[in-house]
Design a protein around this motif. Structure first.
Motif, PDB file in Angstrom:
ATOM      1  N   GLU A   3       0.854  -1.183   0.000  1.00 23.27           N
ATOM      2  CA  GLU A   3       0.000   0.000   0.000  1.00 23.27           C
ATOM      3  C   GLU A   3       0.891   1.233   0.000  1.00 23.27           C
ATOM      4  O   GLU A   3       1.959   1.251   0.628  1.00 23.27           O
ATOM      5  N   LEU A   4       0.490   2.263  -0.721  1.00 27.67           N
ATOM      6  CA  LEU A   4       1.228   3.514  -0.738  1.00 27.67           C
ATOM      7  C   LEU A   4       0.611   4.471   0.278  1.00 27.67           C
ATOM      8  O   LEU A   4      -0.587   4.740   0.232  1.00 27.67           O
ATOM      9  N   VAL A   5       1.429   4.960   1.195  1.00 24.19           N
ATOM     10  CA  VAL A   5       0.960   5.825   2.273  1.00 24.19           C
ATOM     11  C   VAL A   5       1.684   7.158   2.184  1.00 24.19           C
ATOM     12  O   VAL A   5       2.924   7.203   2.143  1.00 24.19           O
ATOM     13  N   ASP A   6       0.912   8.241   2.166  1.00 25.35           N
ATOM     14  CA  ASP A   6       1.499   9.582   2.108  1.00 25.35           C
ATOM     15  C   ASP A   6       2.137   9.923   3.456  1.00 25.35           C
ATOM     16  O   ASP A   6       1.507   9.795   4.502  1.00 25.35           O
ATOM     17  N   VAL A   7       3.400  10.354   3.423  1.00 23.65           N
ATOM     18  CA  VAL A   7       4.094  10.700   4.654  1.00 23.65           C
ATOM     19  C   VAL A   7       4.527  12.171   4.670  1.00 23.65           C
ATOM     20  O   VAL A   7       5.382  12.561   5.458  1.00 23.65           O
ATOM     21  N   GLY A   8       3.930  12.974   3.781  1.00 24.28           N
ATOM     22  CA  GLY A   8       4.256  14.387   3.748  1.00 24.28           C
ATOM     23  C   GLY A   8       4.680  14.870   2.383  1.00 24.28           C
ATOM     24  O   GLY A   8       5.770  15.435   2.242  1.00 24.28           O
ATOM     25  N   GLY A   9       3.835  14.640   1.384  1.00 28.47           N
ATOM     26  CA  GLY A   9       4.141  15.083   0.036  1.00 28.47           C
ATOM     27  C   GLY A   9       4.751  14.028  -0.856  1.00 28.47           C
ATOM     28  O   GLY A   9       4.981  14.263  -2.048  1.00 28.47           O
ATOM     29  N   ILE A  14       4.283   0.176   1.777  1.00 29.38           N
ATOM     30  CA  ILE A  14       4.334  -0.625   2.993  1.00 29.38           C
ATOM     31  C   ILE A  14       3.530  -1.900   2.778  1.00 29.38           C
ATOM     32  O   ILE A  14       2.430  -1.878   2.208  1.00 29.38           O
ATOM     33  N   SER A  15       4.085  -3.007   3.216  1.00 29.36           N
ATOM     34  CA  SER A  15       3.427  -4.311   3.111  1.00 29.36           C
ATOM     35  C   SER A  15       3.095  -4.799   4.512  1.00 29.36           C
ATOM     36  O   SER A  15       3.979  -4.830   5.382  1.00 29.36           O
ATOM     37  N   VAL A  16       1.846  -5.169   4.737  1.00 24.27           N
ATOM     38  CA  VAL A  16       1.387  -5.603   6.055  1.00 24.27           C
ATOM     39  C   VAL A  16       0.672  -6.938   5.920  1.00 24.27           C
ATOM     40  O   VAL A  16      -0.202  -7.105   5.068  1.00 24.27           O
ATOM     41  N   SER A  17       1.056  -7.900   6.761  1.00 22.85           N
ATOM     42  CA  SER A  17       0.359  -9.192   6.819  1.00 22.85           C
ATOM     43  C   SER A  17       0.259  -9.615   8.277  1.00 22.85           C
ATOM     44  O   SER A  17       1.013  -9.148   9.126  1.00 22.85           O
ATOM     45  N   ALA A  89      -0.297   4.414   8.704  1.00 25.62           N
ATOM     46  CA  ALA A  89      -0.735   3.098   8.245  1.00 25.62           C
ATOM     47  C   ALA A  89      -1.529   2.358   9.321  1.00 25.62           C
ATOM     48  O   ALA A  89      -2.044   1.268   9.079  1.00 25.62           O
ATOM     49  N   GLY A  90      -1.625   2.941  10.513  1.00 24.71           N
ATOM     50  CA  GLY A  90      -2.415   2.338  11.583  1.00 24.71           C
ATOM     51  C   GLY A  90      -1.762   1.155  12.254  1.00 24.71           C
ATOM     52  O   GLY A  90      -2.458   0.282  12.791  1.00 24.71           O
ATOM     53  N   VAL A  91      -0.426   1.111  12.267  1.00 26.15           N
ATOM     54  CA  VAL A  91       0.291   0.005  12.921  1.00 26.15           C
ATOM     55  C   VAL A  91       0.411   0.331  14.404  1.00 26.15           C
ATOM     56  O   VAL A  91       1.061   1.318  14.781  1.00 26.15           O
ATOM     57  N   PRO A  92      -0.195  -0.471  15.279  1.00 27.99           N
ATOM     58  CA  PRO A  92      -0.213  -0.131  16.705  1.00 27.99           C
ATOM     59  C   PRO A  92       1.161  -0.283  17.357  1.00 27.99           C
ATOM     60  O   PRO A  92       2.000  -1.064  16.909  1.00 27.99           O
ATOM     61  N   ALA A  93       1.375   0.476  18.402  1.00 24.03           N
ATOM     62  CA  ALA A  93       2.571   0.379  19.229  1.00 24.03           C
ATOM     63  C   ALA A  93       2.184  -0.237  20.579  1.00 24.03           C
ATOM     64  O   ALA A  93       1.017  -0.185  20.960  1.00 24.03           O
TER      65      ALA A  93
END
Length: 309
Positions: A3-9, A14-17, A89-93
């Motif tokens: 998935e392509l995630v905007d991080v400021g322009g 990022i790949s999540v499984s 990307a909503g990856v929890p800490a």
């Protein structure tokens, strides 16, 4: 699927499984991307959320805007970029951070700035900024990609490390290449006037320093080169799994012999990497001490035959 995630322009791929906690976040070395972690992901038995990504201009990520790409950066700049990516990307800490080479510097910078977001670390043959000045001719700046990649300034990386606080105690493992990997794989002409034997000695010293910083366990992957996670993915996956279990169980990895013995038992199984000759306090000769030994959180090295990967 990345998935392509905007991080400021600009956007990072990022790949999540997986879905279980704690999330495992992989940070590649120079010019690396998410694809190089596929072997580790396949070998990881845990169902933990597994994240890999590409820095700018790598692995499907957008290049940096020219104004940003022109400025040499310390590892902390890439760590901040990673923080923004994971948040959006909503990856929890908290997360288990896994770094290779310069990815180790990025993991360390992230830990120094946001210790509460990190549950454990696995460092795969991490780079010490001193290497760029002590092994071969000085290389103060290295580019992640030819066009639009991060230009890492190793002088700045070295200087900011001196300011980092002592890392909090947490499950931590350093997985290093074979003790003579420079002599096995490097071109002597490239690192002159440093000899291959001197390079090996310097690099192993760097690995011991990395081990001492977070008071980590130290595994030396015999027969693996610098890209340990690609040469010995099963070994790296078992180490990650051990850290993930320690985080879930709320115990310190290495505070007693039990966590280390679990990892050792896993490595002894056929097809999963076999202990070669010994586990010994860092710097002791291979084969001079009992096969597995650990004293509290004293850094310990296990020489592991990874040719079964």
């Amino acid at each position: 699927m990345a998935e392509l995630v905007d991080v400021g322009g600009y956007r990072l791929a990022i790949s999540v499984s997986g879905a279980d906690s704690p999330p495992v976040v992989c940070v590649s070395g120079l010019t690396g991307d998410a694809g190089e972690w596929s072997g580790v992901r396949a070998a990881l038995r845990s169902q933990a959320m597994f994240i890999a990504y590409g820095r700018p201009a790598l692995g499907g990520s957008d290049p940096l805007p020219a104004t940003l790409a022109a400025v040499p950066r310390p590892a902390s700049w890439a760590a901040e970029q990673l923080h923004v990516l994971l948040a959006r990307a909503g990856v929890p800490a908290p997360r288990v951070l896994v770094g290779h080479s310069i990815g180790g510097l990025i993991v360390e910078a992230h830990l120094a700035r946001r210790p509460g977001d990190v549950a454990g670390v696995v460092l795969n043959d991490p780079t010490d900024p001193r290497a760029n000045f002590e092994i071969g001719k000085p290389v103060p700046i290295c580019a992640d990609a030819n066009d639009g990649g991060i230009r890492f300034c190793f002088g700045s990386c070295r200087d900011e490390r001196d300011e980092y606080p002592t890392p909090p105690t947490m499950p931590a493992v350093v997985v290093s290449a074979a003790v003579d990997s420079w002599q096995r794989t490097a071109d002597a002409a490239v690192i002159a006037p440093c000899t291959l034997a001197e390079a090996d000695e310097l690099w192993q010293g760097y690995q011991r320093d990395w081990t001492a910083r977070p008071r980590a366990l130290h595994v030396s992957a015999d027969h693996a080169g610098h890209c340990v996670h690609e040469d010995a993915p099963t070994l790296v996956a078992f180490v990650i799994g051990g850290v993930v279990r320690a985080v879930r169980e709320g115990r310190m990895f290495g505070s007693t012999s039990r966590p280390w013995n679990r990892l050792a038992a896993a490595l002894r199984r056929p097809g999963e990497g076999r202990p070669r000759r010994s586990a010994r306090p860092t710097g002791a000769p291979i084969g001079k001490l009992p096969r597995f030994a650990i004293t509290g959180r004293t850094p310990v090295t296990a020489a592991v035959d990874c040719r079964t990967d």
